[in-house]
Design a protein around this motif. Sequence first.
Motif, PDB file in Angstrom:
ATOM      1  N   VAL A 288      40.680  10.773  18.790  1.00 12.07           N
ATOM      2  CA  VAL A 288      40.839  12.115  18.861  1.00 12.07           C
ATOM      3  C   VAL A 288      40.528  13.074  19.764  1.00 12.07           C
ATOM      4  O   VAL A 288      41.213  13.740  20.423  1.00 12.07           O
ATOM      5  CB  VAL A 288      40.859  12.731  17.113  1.00 12.07           C
ATOM      6  CG1 VAL A 288      41.292  14.229  17.269  1.00 12.07           C
ATOM      7  CG2 VAL A 288      41.533  12.058  16.314  1.00 12.07           C
ATOM      8  N   PHE A 289      39.109  13.049  19.838  1.00 10.73           N
ATOM      9  CA  PHE A 289      38.516  14.071  20.730  1.00 10.73           C
ATOM     10  C   PHE A 289      38.952  13.536  22.446  1.00 10.73           C
ATOM     11  O   PHE A 289      38.819  14.330  23.118  1.00 10.73           O
ATOM     12  CB  PHE A 289      37.099  14.020  20.678  1.00 10.73           C
ATOM     13  CG  PHE A 289      36.824  14.943  19.493  1.00 10.73           C
ATOM     14  CD1 PHE A 289      36.900  16.517  19.368  1.00 10.73           C
ATOM     15  CD2 PHE A 289      36.237  14.492  18.243  1.00 10.73           C
ATOM     16  CE1 PHE A 289      36.751  17.225  18.454  1.00 10.73           C
ATOM     17  CE2 PHE A 289      36.147  15.192  17.100  1.00 10.73           C
ATOM     18  CZ  PHE A 289      36.334  16.681  17.225  1.00 10.73           C
ATOM     19  N   CYS A 290      39.202  12.315  22.479  1.00  9.62           N
ATOM     20  CA  CYS A 290      39.546  11.953  23.621  1.00  9.62           C
ATOM     21  C   CYS A 290      40.803  12.563  24.271  1.00  9.62           C
ATOM     22  O   CYS A 290      41.076  12.993  25.503  1.00  9.62           O
ATOM     23  CB  CYS A 290      39.827  10.361  23.844  1.00  9.62           C
ATOM     24  SG  CYS A 290      38.179   9.595  24.325  1.00  9.62           S
ATOM     25  N   VAL A 291      41.793  12.754  23.288  1.00  7.88           N
ATOM     26  CA  VAL A 291      42.862  13.169  23.460  1.00  7.88           C
ATOM     27  C   VAL A 291      42.715  14.786  23.579  1.00  7.88           C
ATOM     28  O   VAL A 291      43.504  15.347  24.505  1.00  7.88           O
ATOM     29  CB  VAL A 291      44.165  12.887  22.480  1.00  7.88           C
ATOM     30  CG1 VAL A 291      45.339  13.582  22.702  1.00  7.88           C
ATOM     31  CG2 VAL A 291      44.295  11.323  22.462  1.00  7.88           C
ATOM     32  N   VAL A 292      41.965  15.222  22.877  1.00  8.05           N
ATOM     33  CA  VAL A 292      41.838  16.799  22.867  1.00  8.05           C
ATOM     34  C   VAL A 292      41.158  16.957  24.210  1.00  8.05           C
ATOM     35  O   VAL A 292      41.551  18.026  24.865  1.00  8.05           O
ATOM     36  CB  VAL A 292      40.827  17.357  21.651  1.00  8.05           C
ATOM     37  CG1 VAL A 292      40.473  18.559  21.964  1.00  8.05           C
ATOM     38  CG2 VAL A 292      41.596  16.979  20.512  1.00  8.05           C
ATOM     39  N   LEU A 293      40.168  16.415  24.474  1.00  2.00           N
ATOM     40  CA  LEU A 293      39.572  16.414  26.021  1.00  2.00           C
ATOM     41  C   LEU A 293      40.465  16.566  27.115  1.00  2.00           C
ATOM     42  O   LEU A 293      40.507  17.436  27.957  1.00  2.00           O
ATOM     43  CB  LEU A 293      38.526  15.718  26.245  1.00  2.00           C
ATOM     44  CG  LEU A 293      37.502  15.791  27.570  1.00  2.00           C
ATOM     45  CD1 LEU A 293      36.926  17.154  27.522  1.00  2.00           C
ATOM     46  CD2 LEU A 293      36.540  14.744  27.516  1.00  2.00           C
TER      47      LEU A 293
END
Length: 307
Positions: A288-293
């Motif tokens: 999830v945080f890969c996509v957010v980043l």
Amino acid sequence: MVAVVMVHVEGLPERRYHRAGPLALAARAFGAIPPPALVLLGVVSVQVGAAVAKQLFTVAGATGTVMLRLVLAAVVLLVVWRPSLRLDRRTWLVVASYGLVLGAMNLSFYQAIKHIPLGAAVTIEFLGPLAVAVLGSRRWLDGLWALLAASGVLLLTRVDGGLELTGVLFALGAGACWAGYILLAAALGNRTSDGGGLALAMVFGSVLVLPFGIAEAGTALLDPVVLVAGAAVALLSSVVPYSLELEALRTIPPRVFGILMSLEPAVAALAGLLVLHEGLHAAQWVAVFCVVLASIGATRTARPPEV
């Protein structure tokens, strides 16, 4: 998912409405709150609305729930904006196309969260606007953001047995509709000057889902509890976010707005955890945080639109 999401990547056209009507008045009630906080409140409202909607699935079904959400939101927007029907043929075509894509996006998204966790669905769906942001770019940096997002989604769908394929496909379909929605938003914004075009488009979206929703939900749509819950979903997912974002966009820079909106997958995952008790594994949180980043990076490094 969010029925309507503002275009939030700099360099892409964004919808802007004149300050008018109860929506703006409601938003100004939050005048003491900083604009970034208004955007975050809107993001939280959208995702909590999606979580509440998912709880209605056992009674009204996914399609019946999205029908309630769109129909009730359309009624509110029609009352608020009172749009004129005196539009030329090309404008009607844009409005209808926008509304049909909006309806298809919501149908796909609600089917996705029927099969997979809310946070996972929003994360996969986010590939749509991210693809629009980097599509056609020849900069290596944009390619890296796209690769990071794709890696995150791949990790999300494969870790710990992966996600149900049906839900993943519906989420990808919702993302494709979201991309089309963004592109059509430019045309709608060029041909309408306030929220009247959006209100009419919502009617087209409602008409698209109406027969499917009635077929699935049946007499459950007459249950007062279901109607009240549907109204809450419409308010949380549409009316409240529109009001807050409308007021925030009066003063907040588009780049900052885009960065804040990029937090949506993480907020969705938290809403799923707190409201629906849908936990993600540690590796899925990393995804999830890969996509957010990737979304934040694409927003911060986007080239300003050429004038």
